[in-house]
Design a protein around this motif. Sequence first.
Motif, PDB file in Angstrom:
ATOM      1  N   ALA A   1       0.835  -1.196   0.000  1.00  0.00           N
ATOM      2  CA  ALA A   1       0.000   0.000   0.000  1.00  0.00           C
ATOM      3  C   ALA A   1       0.871   1.247   0.000  1.00  0.00           C
ATOM      4  O   ALA A   1       2.000   1.251   0.488  1.00  0.00           O
ATOM      5  N   THR A   2       0.315   2.330  -0.535  1.00  0.00           N
ATOM      6  CA  THR A   2       1.047   3.589  -0.579  1.00  0.00           C
ATOM      7  C   THR A   2       1.314   4.083   0.837  1.00  0.00           C
ATOM      8  O   THR A   2       0.383   4.208   1.632  1.00  0.00           O
ATOM      9  N   PRO A   3       2.560   4.371   1.188  1.00  0.00           N
ATOM     10  CA  PRO A   3       2.865   4.876   2.531  1.00  0.00           C
ATOM     11  C   PRO A   3       2.106   6.171   2.807  1.00  0.00           C
ATOM     12  O   PRO A   3       2.025   7.054   1.958  1.00  0.00           O
ATOM     13  N   ALA A   4       1.549   6.259   4.004  1.00  0.00           N
ATOM     14  CA  ALA A   4       0.760   7.426   4.363  1.00  0.00           C
ATOM     15  C   ALA A   4       0.792   7.601   5.875  1.00  0.00           C
ATOM     16  O   ALA A   4       1.117   6.683   6.625  1.00  0.00           O
ATOM     17  N   GLY A   5       0.470   8.806   6.321  1.00  0.00           N
ATOM     18  CA  GLY A   5       0.405   9.100   7.743  1.00  0.00           C
ATOM     19  C   GLY A   5       1.705   9.693   8.249  1.00  0.00           C
ATOM     20  O   GLY A   5       2.642   9.959   7.502  1.00  0.00           O
ATOM     21  N   ARG A   6       1.746   9.885   9.556  1.00  0.00           N
ATOM     22  CA  ARG A   6       2.934  10.491  10.154  1.00  0.00           C
ATOM     23  C   ARG A   6       4.068   9.475  10.263  1.00  0.00           C
ATOM     24  O   ARG A   6       3.854   8.345  10.695  1.00  0.00           O
TER      25      ARG A   6
ATOM     26  N   TYR B   1       5.809  10.332  -1.885  1.00  0.00           N
ATOM     27  CA  TYR B   1       4.621   9.856  -1.159  1.00  0.00           C
ATOM     28  C   TYR B   1       3.975  11.056  -0.458  1.00  0.00           C
ATOM     29  O   TYR B   1       4.208  11.283   0.740  1.00  0.00           O
ATOM     30  N   PRO B   2       3.160  11.822  -1.165  1.00  0.00           N
ATOM     31  CA  PRO B   2       2.621  13.075  -0.612  1.00  0.00           C
ATOM     32  C   PRO B   2       1.747  12.891   0.628  1.00  0.00           C
ATOM     33  O   PRO B   2       1.535  13.859   1.371  1.00  0.00           O
ATOM     34  N   ARG B   3       1.257  11.679   0.858  1.00  0.00           N
ATOM     35  CA  ARG B   3       0.405  11.445   2.029  1.00  0.00           C
ATOM     36  C   ARG B   3       1.222  11.196   3.297  1.00  0.00           C
ATOM     37  O   ARG B   3       0.659  11.044   4.381  1.00  0.00           O
ATOM     38  N   LEU B   4       2.541  11.171   3.164  1.00  0.00           N
ATOM     39  CA  LEU B   4       3.404  11.050   4.337  1.00  0.00           C
ATOM     40  C   LEU B   4       3.585  12.412   4.992  1.00  0.00           C
ATOM     41  O   LEU B   4       3.785  13.424   4.321  1.00  0.00           O
TER      42      LEU B   4
ATOM     43  N   LYS C   1       5.331   2.608   5.518  1.00  0.00           N
ATOM     44  CA  LYS C   1       6.034   3.895   5.550  1.00  0.00           C
ATOM     45  C   LYS C   1       7.476   3.730   6.032  1.00  0.00           C
ATOM     46  O   LYS C   1       8.377   4.433   5.552  1.00  0.00           O
ATOM     47  N   VAL C   2       7.714   2.814   6.966  1.00  0.00           N
ATOM     48  CA  VAL C   2       9.084   2.568   7.414  1.00  0.00           C
ATOM     49  C   VAL C   2       9.893   1.891   6.313  1.00  0.00           C
ATOM     50  O   VAL C   2      11.053   2.236   6.057  1.00  0.00           O
TER      51      VAL C   2
END
Length: 310
Positions: free
Chosen positions: A88-93, A118-121, A289-290
């Motif tokens: 899945a696309t990395p997202a969040g903090r 990844y603009p949602r990061l 994300k990591v």
Amino acid sequence: MNILHSIRSFIRTADAGSLAGAARTLGISAAAVGQNIARLETHLGVRLFNRTTRQLALTERGALYLAQVRHIERDLQRAQAAVTDPDATPAGRLRIASSAAFGRHVLAPLLPALQQRYPRLEIELLLADRNVDHAREDVDVSIRIGPQLEEGMVARLIAQVPFVFCAAPAYLADAGTPHTPEDLREHRCLLFRYPLDGRYLRWGFVRDGMRFDADVRPALVSDDIDALAIMAAKGGGITRLAAFVAAPYLARGELQALFTSDSADDTQAAAEPMRVYLCVSDRRDLTPKVRSLLQHVLDALPTAWRADHR
């Protein structure tokens, strides 16, 4: 009452020591944080904090409750990651802690491109030459050098960065040029003091397959590697810098590298590299994300530094 929101407000307040500090990390008002905690206290029928006009401190029962619920937020994040498509696309903090020098010189320049990819990061970088507590400080991943590793952490070696022993040309012209690590005992040495326990970081070498520490005489000491680089460039003596710190000084001629390939004893004694690790608290914390951070850093590192290159 949203019990999870209330518990999250309680944990962040306990860690920050204030409603305002918790509000900043949660992105809500201090009044909203206070209301969440008040609802939680009403729900539990106990007081979690002792409040004065200047201080907010956990009660005995508050400390007991914190120990029991601290894991909840992280477990929820892990549960979501476990059932989410690993691609899945990395997202969040994404909160990253890094040793100061590596974070400043290597990691920080790479992060804008990662966020653009990844603009949602939402990326946050914490620079600290200490052992960051992942749970208490809400850190997703940390980048550490060898002396910062802790038992129980999941650590992956990602880089072995060359160390450069160097000094200003004017210093070497006056004091002479050392040709072996043993010669360093006759020179002024600029040492890094590790903030965690106050010890000097040793100057390691390898000769004939055997590791040893150079015998050095501290002349100038700092807990900031960039300060040592500046002092060395001003003629303070010999210091040891990671290649990414030394490079601009060498290019400008402000520092001169020692024990290089044209030194007579280079084949007998080589500087031990700086080993850099990506660390998480648990293998379940290797979320998309990591993993995106890990791959981004590995792709950007010079090939010769990569751990899998050796």
